[in-house]
Write a protein that holds these residues in place. Structure first.
Motif, PDB file in Angstrom:
ATOM      1  N   VAL A  44       6.949   0.866  -5.421  1.00 38.42           N
ATOM      2  CA  VAL A  44       6.248   1.969  -4.771  1.00 38.42           C
ATOM      3  C   VAL A  44       7.126   3.206  -4.824  1.00 38.42           C
ATOM      4  O   VAL A  44       8.337   3.134  -4.579  1.00 38.42           O
ATOM      5  CB  VAL A  44       5.909   1.620  -3.300  1.00 38.42           C
ATOM      6  N   THR A  45       6.525   4.343  -5.149  1.00 37.49           N
ATOM      7  CA  THR A  45       7.263   5.604  -5.215  1.00 37.49           C
ATOM      8  C   THR A  45       7.029   6.408  -3.944  1.00 37.49           C
ATOM      9  O   THR A  45       5.898   6.696  -3.578  1.00 37.49           O
ATOM     10  CB  THR A  45       6.817   6.440  -6.422  1.00 37.49           C
ATOM     11  N   ARG A  46       8.104   6.735  -3.255  1.00 33.49           N
ATOM     12  CA  ARG A  46       8.049   7.602  -2.079  1.00 33.49           C
ATOM     13  C   ARG A  46       9.330   8.437  -2.092  1.00 33.49           C
ATOM     14  O   ARG A  46      10.396   7.957  -2.488  1.00 33.49           O
ATOM     15  CB  ARG A  46       7.973   6.800  -0.772  1.00 33.49           C
ATOM     16  N   PRO A  52      11.299  -1.561  -5.231  1.00 39.05           N
ATOM     17  CA  PRO A  52      10.413  -2.691  -4.960  1.00 39.05           C
ATOM     18  C   PRO A  52      10.379  -2.984  -3.463  1.00 39.05           C
ATOM     19  O   PRO A  52      11.423  -2.984  -2.792  1.00 39.05           O
ATOM     20  CB  PRO A  52      11.056  -3.840  -5.743  1.00 39.05           C
ATOM     21  N   ILE A  53       9.196  -3.189  -2.926  1.00 39.55           N
ATOM     22  CA  ILE A  53       9.048  -3.531  -1.515  1.00 39.55           C
ATOM     23  C   ILE A  53       8.127  -4.732  -1.381  1.00 39.55           C
ATOM     24  O   ILE A  53       7.340  -5.035  -2.277  1.00 39.55           O
ATOM     25  CB  ILE A  53       8.477  -2.355  -0.684  1.00 39.55           C
ATOM     26  N   LEU A  54       8.229  -5.423  -0.244  1.00 39.83           N
ATOM     27  CA  LEU A  54       7.294  -6.493   0.053  1.00 39.83           C
ATOM     28  C   LEU A  54       5.957  -5.887   0.457  1.00 39.83           C
ATOM     29  O   LEU A  54       5.912  -4.951   1.266  1.00 39.83           O
ATOM     30  CB  LEU A  54       7.816  -7.374   1.188  1.00 39.83           C
ATOM     31  N   ILE A 200       2.245   8.807   6.883  1.00 38.37           N
ATOM     32  CA  ILE A 200       0.859   8.679   7.323  1.00 38.37           C
ATOM     33  C   ILE A 200       0.107   7.958   6.219  1.00 38.37           C
ATOM     34  O   ILE A 200       0.029   8.463   5.097  1.00 38.37           O
ATOM     35  CB  ILE A 200       0.221  10.048   7.615  1.00 38.37           C
ATOM     36  N   ASN A 201      -0.388   6.773   6.513  1.00 38.18           N
ATOM     37  CA  ASN A 201      -1.012   5.903   5.511  1.00 38.18           C
ATOM     38  C   ASN A 201      -0.133   5.745   4.271  1.00 38.18           C
ATOM     39  O   ASN A 201      -0.587   5.798   3.128  1.00 38.18           O
ATOM     40  CB  ASN A 201      -2.402   6.411   5.139  1.00 38.18           C
ATOM     41  N   GLY A 202       1.165   5.588   4.517  1.00 44.26           N
ATOM     42  CA  GLY A 202       2.109   5.256   3.459  1.00 44.26           C
ATOM     43  C   GLY A 202       2.741   6.424   2.732  1.00 44.26           C
ATOM     44  O   GLY A 202       3.573   6.218   1.858  1.00 44.26           O
ATOM     45  N   HIS A 203       2.401   7.675   3.092  1.00 43.17           N
ATOM     46  CA  HIS A 203       2.918   8.848   2.384  1.00 43.17           C
ATOM     47  C   HIS A 203       3.632   9.801   3.347  1.00 43.17           C
ATOM     48  O   HIS A 203       3.160  10.028   4.460  1.00 43.17           O
ATOM     49  CB  HIS A 203       1.782   9.604   1.699  1.00 43.17           C
ATOM     50  N   CYS A 210       9.216  15.778  -1.764  1.00 45.75           N
ATOM     51  CA  CYS A 210       8.605  15.363  -3.026  1.00 45.75           C
ATOM     52  C   CYS A 210       7.135  15.784  -3.061  1.00 45.75           C
ATOM     53  O   CYS A 210       6.283  15.060  -3.562  1.00 45.75           O
ATOM     54  CB  CYS A 210       8.711  13.858  -3.172  1.00 45.75           C
ATOM     55  N   ALA A 211       6.838  16.950  -2.509  1.00 42.09           N
ATOM     56  CA  ALA A 211       5.455  17.392  -2.348  1.00 42.09           C
ATOM     57  C   ALA A 211       4.717  17.484  -3.668  1.00 42.09           C
ATOM     58  O   ALA A 211       3.505  17.264  -3.735  1.00 42.09           O
ATOM     59  CB  ALA A 211       5.425  18.754  -1.645  1.00 42.09           C
ATOM     60  N   SER A 212       5.416  17.810  -4.751  1.00 47.71           N
ATOM     61  CA  SER A 212       4.736  17.991  -6.032  1.00 47.71           C
ATOM     62  C   SER A 212       4.148  16.688  -6.562  1.00 47.71           C
ATOM     63  O   SER A 212       3.152  16.690  -7.282  1.00 47.71           O
ATOM     64  CB  SER A 212       5.696  18.581  -7.065  1.00 47.71           C
ATOM     65  N   SER A 213       4.777  15.562  -6.195  1.00 45.00           N
ATOM     66  CA  SER A 213       4.304  14.280  -6.723  1.00 45.00           C
ATOM     67  C   SER A 213       3.598  13.437  -5.668  1.00 45.00           C
ATOM     68  O   SER A 213       2.979  12.437  -5.993  1.00 45.00           O
ATOM     69  CB  SER A 213       5.474  13.479  -7.310  1.00 45.00           C
ATOM     70  N   GLN A 214       3.687  13.842  -4.405  1.00 43.87           N
ATOM     71  CA  GLN A 214       3.073  13.070  -3.339  1.00 43.87           C
ATOM     72  C   GLN A 214       2.220  13.999  -2.476  1.00 43.87           C
ATOM     73  O   GLN A 214       2.707  14.599  -1.517  1.00 43.87           O
ATOM     74  CB  GLN A 214       4.150  12.376  -2.481  1.00 43.87           C
TER      75      GLN A 214
END
Length: 565
Positions: A44-46, A52-54, A200-203, A210-214
């Motif tokens: 997951v990218t954040r 890698p996450i569970l 908020i809901n994962g983001h 990282c606003a440009s990609s998220q």
């Protein structure tokens, strides 16, 4: 077409009415709902980094579980990762089904890699928003999701029906592996590193680094319509404020319990708590910022990042339209928190009464806080520990529920102190001796006993709010205050008419909260701080509730596929 005789028309009408009544009865009957949770690793990218996450079924946050009041729920959890896992259905009362409650080594052995377990429970007499999460180590950082329990078919909400319902999960994000974070802290005896962002809901949202990609979560609304937001705090260690620029909320439910509606611009939700609000889209157009930020009114370090998302009106011309910003509350905004908490009242209607125990069989006082124990290998030769009544809880290697059910000796002792062993100025500077006792101690309750627990914060290290969660029961918050609880004068301030009913309560910093519940659920029930760091340090205890006299007051036998240690 030939005319139908009057007698035949009556017969047909009666048959149709009978069929309609039968269909209504069948549709309103509780059913069994089946789910399968595959625990897997996923990249997951954040915050501009990938790790890698569970996850459950590859989702972060995980899938939402839907049921109706009184439905039977079956969830097969299959462990495809190298970690041991369990799942806790936070706030589900688990009437006589403690085997499915989920806390590792309290009610079950973990689900080991390559194995599975079928959780089987009924959501008896409950409706609203709850959550599920991993209940071992710090895995709930990413292994969590929503539980939506709808009313029975044909039963309306006790408030205007919203146009749409939206699940909003608040959380924390670490760039590092959370298991490494807590393991290093435990080895060193110090506090762990705080998270790198709120989500908020994962983001982390459009205002993150990282606003440009998220771009983050976007809540689409239409002018003039009302939406119900089902908001969950799934964060590990932070009480959280939630706001939407230019809008107010009407609170209608907390912890799957209806409340007397009230309006507010700011919500306070502690880890493990849920809050349902009605949001009316009363602006004509535009984009408005949603914000989630921490509350901490003590000198304790927390992640001070603000997670964001956007509310977007349907008739807004462009996604790049000006964004109405919002200023989050100050991190130490105690006044806002106090006003919000004091506004919470149970609906206490004829259909949804507040059945507060008016007499008390067991009156308990529990001090909650942090202490210091010697540790030769730790930094400063000391270790930070959590404590309830000066007891730092030691997790057993055999689950307490199994030991209770099978009368296995040597796993626990039932001598947990009912009151603090040492009397001192709890919210003052603390005693000279900061060391705690260790043990796997439980407090035993007879079936159907009425219980009052006064949760008293301590300033041994520093006064701090503690979100205390009780498994197996809802409780009524009959009182709270600042300073030390006074058994002679404090009860005169109790609300025994319409106190809020919850499963998780934020004990105020440098203060106390009094809760009442009836021990009408046999089994073994965990009570702990929902700041995961404090649980790791030992701020936890267990109630053992004995069986009643009737079969329906008795813990059911364990399932055949119960995991083994």
């Amino acid at each position: 077409m030939a005319a139908v005789p009057g007698s035949l028309r009556c017969l047909v009408r009666l048959l149709l009415m009978a069929s309609f009544v039968l269909l209504q009865a069948l549709s309103a009957h509780a059913i069994t709902r089946h789910y399968k949770f595959n625990v897997i690793m996923r990249n997951v990218t954040r915050l501009c980094s990938t790790k890698p996450i569970l996850t459950v079924n590859g989702k972060f946050p995980g899938p939402t579980l839907y049921a109706r009041e009184d439905d039977n729920v079956l969830v097969k959890v299959v462990n495809h990762v190298t970690h041991n896992v369990t799942i806790h259905w936070h706030g589900v009362r688990q009437i006589r089904t403690g085997w499915s409650d989920g806390p590792a080594y309290i009610t079950q052995c973990p689900i080991q890699p390559g194995t599975s377990f079928l959780y089987n429970f009924t959501v008896t007499g409950q409706r609203g928003t709850l959550l599920w999460h991993a209940h071992i180590n710090w895995l709930r950082a990413t292994v969590h999701g929503a539980i939506v329990i709808l009313p029975k078919l044909g039963v309306p909400y006790p408030f205007p029906t919203p146009h749409k319902e939206v699940v909003v999960v608040l959380g924390e994000w670490w760039k590092a592996d959370t298991e490494v974070v807590i393991n290093q802290a435990m080895q060193q005896g110090v506090g762990p590193n705080v998270s790198d962002s709120h989500t908020i809901n994962g983001h982390p949202g459009p205002l993150s680094d990282c606003a440009s990609s998220q771009d983050g979560f976007k809540l689409n609304v239409e002018n003039g319509k009302t939406y119900m937001l089902r908001i969950i705090n799934a964060a590990l260690n932070d009480d959280l404020f939630f706001k939407i620029a230019g809008h107010k909320f009407t609170v209608v439910e907390v912890d799957a319990v209806y409340t007397k509606p009230f309006k507010t611009a700011t919500l306070l939700i502690t880890p493990g708590q849920t809050t349902n609000v009605l949001l009316t889209a009363d602006r004509t157009a535009g984009r408005y910022l949603l914000s989630v930020s921490p509350f901490m009114d003590a000198p304790v370090q927390v992640d001070n990042k603000t997670g964001t998302a956007t509310l977007h009106y349907a008739n807004t011309i462009s996604a790049t339209a000006p964004l109405t910003l919002i200023k989050p509350p100050p991190q130490n905004a105690t006044t806002i928190v106090s006003k919000f908490v004091e506004s919470l009242r149970s609906l206490n209607s004829e259909e949804y009464p507040a059945n507060v125990p008016l007499t008390v069989d067991h009156s308990l006082v529990f001090t909650v806080g942090v202490g210091v124990n010697p540790c030769a290998k730790c930094i400063n030769a000391t270790r930070l520990v959590g404590t309830i009544n000066n007891v730092t809880f030691i997790m057993p290697s055999t689950p307490i529920l199994q030991a209770h059910y099978y009368n296995i000796p040597g796993v626990f002792t039932d001598d947990f102190p009912a009151t603090p062993p040492h009397k001192f100025n709890y919210t003052g500077s603390g005693p000279k001796n900061l060391q705690t006792m260790k043990g796997t101690r439980v407090y035993r309750l007879p079936y159907n006993a009425s219980v009052q627990v006064v949760l008293q914060d301590t300033g041994i290290i520093s006064p701090e709010s503690h979100p205390i969660h009780l498994h197996g029961f809802n409780f009524f918050v009959v009182g709270n205050g600042v300073g030390n609880y006074n058994p002679k004068t404090s009860p005169s301030t109790f609300n025994l008419i319409d106190p809020i009913e919850r499963n998780t309560i934020g004990v105020p910093t440098g203060g106390w909260a009094a809760i009442r519940f009836r021990a009408d659920n046999p089994g073994v029930w965990f009570m702990h701080c929902h700041f995961e760091v404090h649980t790791s340090w030992g701020l936890k205890m267990v109630f053992v509730v004995d069986n009643g006299k009737r079969p329906d007051e008795t813990l059911i036998p364990p399932p055949k596929d119960l995991p083994q240690c």
